[in-house]
Design a protein around this motif. Structure first.
Motif, short mmCIF file in Angstrom:
data_model
loop_
_atom_site.label_atom_id
_atom_site.label_comp_id
_atom_site.label_asym_id
_atom_site.label_seq_id
_atom_site.Cartn_x
_atom_site.Cartn_y
_atom_site.Cartn_z
N LEU A 83 -19.75 -24.55 -36.82
CA LEU A 83 -19.31 -25.94 -36.68
C LEU A 83 -19.01 -26.30 -35.24
O LEU A 83 -18.41 -25.51 -34.50
N THR A 84 -19.41 -27.51 -34.87
CA THR A 84 -19.13 -28.10 -33.56
C THR A 84 -17.95 -29.05 -33.66
O THR A 84 -17.87 -29.87 -34.58
N ASN A 85 -17.02 -28.93 -32.72
CA ASN A 85 -15.89 -29.86 -32.57
C ASN A 85 -14.94 -29.86 -33.76
O ASN A 85 -14.40 -30.90 -34.13
N MET A 86 -14.73 -28.69 -34.33
CA MET A 86 -13.74 -28.54 -35.40
C MET A 86 -12.60 -27.63 -34.96
O MET A 86 -11.90 -27.06 -35.80
N GLY A 87 -12.39 -27.52 -33.66
CA GLY A 87 -11.32 -26.71 -33.12
C GLY A 87 -11.50 -26.56 -31.63
O GLY A 87 -12.40 -27.16 -31.04
N PRO A 88 -10.67 -25.76 -30.98
CA PRO A 88 -10.78 -25.57 -29.53
C PRO A 88 -11.98 -24.72 -29.12
O PRO A 88 -12.25 -24.57 -27.93
N ALA A 89 -12.69 -24.16 -30.09
CA ALA A 89 -13.90 -23.38 -29.85
C ALA A 89 -14.78 -23.53 -31.08
O ALA A 89 -14.31 -23.93 -32.14
N PRO A 90 -16.09 -23.26 -30.96
CA PRO A 90 -16.94 -23.34 -32.14
C PRO A 90 -16.47 -22.38 -33.22
O PRO A 90 -15.91 -21.33 -32.92
N VAL A 91 -16.71 -22.74 -34.47
CA VAL A 91 -16.17 -21.98 -35.60
C VAL A 91 -17.30 -21.56 -36.53
O VAL A 91 -18.15 -22.38 -36.91
N ARG A 92 -17.32 -20.30 -36.90
CA ARG A 92 -18.26 -19.81 -37.92
C ARG A 92 -17.66 -20.10 -39.30
O ARG A 92 -16.51 -19.72 -39.58
N ALA A 93 -18.40 -20.78 -40.15
CA ALA A 93 -17.90 -21.17 -41.47
C ALA A 93 -18.18 -20.05 -42.47
O ALA A 93 -19.07 -20.14 -43.33
N GLY B 256 -9.92 -22.59 -42.04
CA GLY B 256 -9.67 -21.87 -40.80
C GLY B 256 -9.94 -22.66 -39.54
O GLY B 256 -9.93 -22.09 -38.45
N THR B 257 -10.20 -23.96 -39.65
CA THR B 257 -10.49 -24.78 -38.48
C THR B 257 -9.24 -25.51 -38.00
O THR B 257 -8.24 -25.59 -38.71
N GLU B 258 -9.31 -26.04 -36.79
CA GLU B 258 -8.24 -26.84 -36.21
C GLU B 258 -8.83 -28.13 -35.64
O GLU B 258 -8.88 -28.32 -34.42
N SER C 267 -9.72 -38.90 -36.66
CA SER C 267 -8.56 -38.06 -36.96
C SER C 267 -9.02 -36.69 -37.44
O SER C 267 -10.19 -36.46 -37.75
N ALA C 268 -8.06 -35.78 -37.53
CA ALA C 268 -8.36 -34.45 -38.05
C ALA C 268 -8.85 -34.56 -39.49
O ALA C 268 -9.77 -33.83 -39.90
N HIS D 81 -13.38 -34.23 -43.48
CA HIS D 81 -14.32 -34.84 -44.43
C HIS D 81 -15.75 -34.75 -43.91
O HIS D 81 -16.67 -34.38 -44.66
N LEU D 82 -15.95 -35.06 -42.63
CA LEU D 82 -17.28 -35.00 -42.05
C LEU D 82 -17.86 -33.58 -42.12
O LEU D 82 -19.05 -33.41 -42.42
N ALA D 83 -17.04 -32.59 -41.86
CA ALA D 83 -17.52 -31.21 -41.88
C ALA D 83 -18.09 -30.86 -43.24
O ALA D 83 -19.15 -30.21 -43.34
#
Length: 285
Positions: free
Chosen positions: A216-226, A253-255, A263-264, A269-271
């Motif tokens: 995932l892009t832009n779901m935290g301070p770094a990219p996140v593996r889902a 596990g995202t931020e 908003s977060a 929801h978008l993710a």
């Protein structure tokens, strides 16, 4: 605004660049394509003591076959990556995602590795590198070091590179036969950063998902593996219903940040929505 004063160094070799970076100390910046760095310099959000320009290092523009992987040199531009036959054959997810980066002018100057080194969580390519288990190749006067993508992106615009280390390339394993890929991105305007993005690769065996990679892009301070999504689809039928159910794990596990673009809760929801779309597109359903 005019940038602050700095020393300008244009090395003739990678060894010279590593030596110049070591001599300059912690307050140095490396210039490749400059599409992210130059605005920071002009706005004085970055004010290095020295600027190390890699423009003369033509050897770093190479994209080469490395057996089970493809190595992209640090000076290979987005435009070069998009059109490279090795990338299009073995790493189609990279080609697809890179096509969404900014506009043609930026893609002709900006570099693939520069986007990774910049480590902006809203950038499209760090999540792609994470999904593909890429390995970042660093060089310093102390030698060479390999950094897995899972360890490279540390925090917001912060990578695992040491101050004296130069990113010279990235080695990306070939996906092989049977994989479908997709990069799904929601952005407010055509040239804007992703509000949320999903890098996805799916390997099917008949109607069953054998394996999946999702980041995932832009779901935290770094990219996140889902990881929750990947686990939920492995060994399951390749269907829209199964993918929608699995996508419910996307934000685990995202931020996600809250900013002017959403908003977060909106990003959460978008993710989920974008992950379901990306899985379906990658699986060809």
């Amino acid at each position: 605004m005019i940038p602050a004063t700095f020393d300008y160094v244009r090395p003739a070799s990678v060894d010279d660049a590593a030596r110049a970076l070591a001599d300059a100390g912690e307050d140095a910046k490396v210039l490749a394509g400059g599409q992210s760095l130059m605005p920071l310099l002009r706005m004085r959000l970055a004010y290095p003591d020295a600027l190390i320009d890699l423009d003369r290092l033509d050897g770093l523009r190479e994209i080469r076959d490395d057996g089970g992987a493809v190595v992209v040199g640090a000076m290979a531009t987005h435009h070069q990556v998009i059109g490279d036959p090795l990338v299009r054959e073995h790493l189609p997810l990279i080609a697809r995602a890179t096509e969404t980066v900014a506009d043609p002018a930026v893609r002709h100057r900006g570099t693939f590795c520069g986007s990774l080194a910049h480590a902006d969580p809203a950038g499209d390519l760090p999540a792609v590198a994470l999904a593909l288990d890429a390995v970042l190749l660093a060089r310093s006067v102390r030698g060479e070091r390999e950094i897995p993508a899972a360890e490279f992106f540390v925090d917001w615009m912060t990578s695992a590179l040491e101050p004296d280390e130069l990113l010279v390339g990235v080695r990306v394993p070939k996906l092989g036969a049977g994989w479908g890929v997709h990069y799904e991105k929601f952005h407010r305007t055509a040239q804007a950063w992703a509000v949320v993005g999903v890098a996805c690769a799916v390997r099917r065996s008949g109607d069953t998902v054998e394996d999946a990679r999702v980041a995932l892009t832009n779901m935290g301070p770094a990219p996140v593996r889902a990881g929750g999504v990947e686990e939920a689809v492995r060994g399951r039928p390749a269907s829209r219903e199964a993918f929608q159910a699995a996508a419910g794990h996307a934000a685990e596990g995202t931020e996600p940040p809250t900013d002017l673009h959403g908003s977060a809760e909106y990003r959460t929801h978008l993710a989920s929505v974008l992950t379901a779309r990306a899985l379906g597109a990658a699986a060809g359903i």
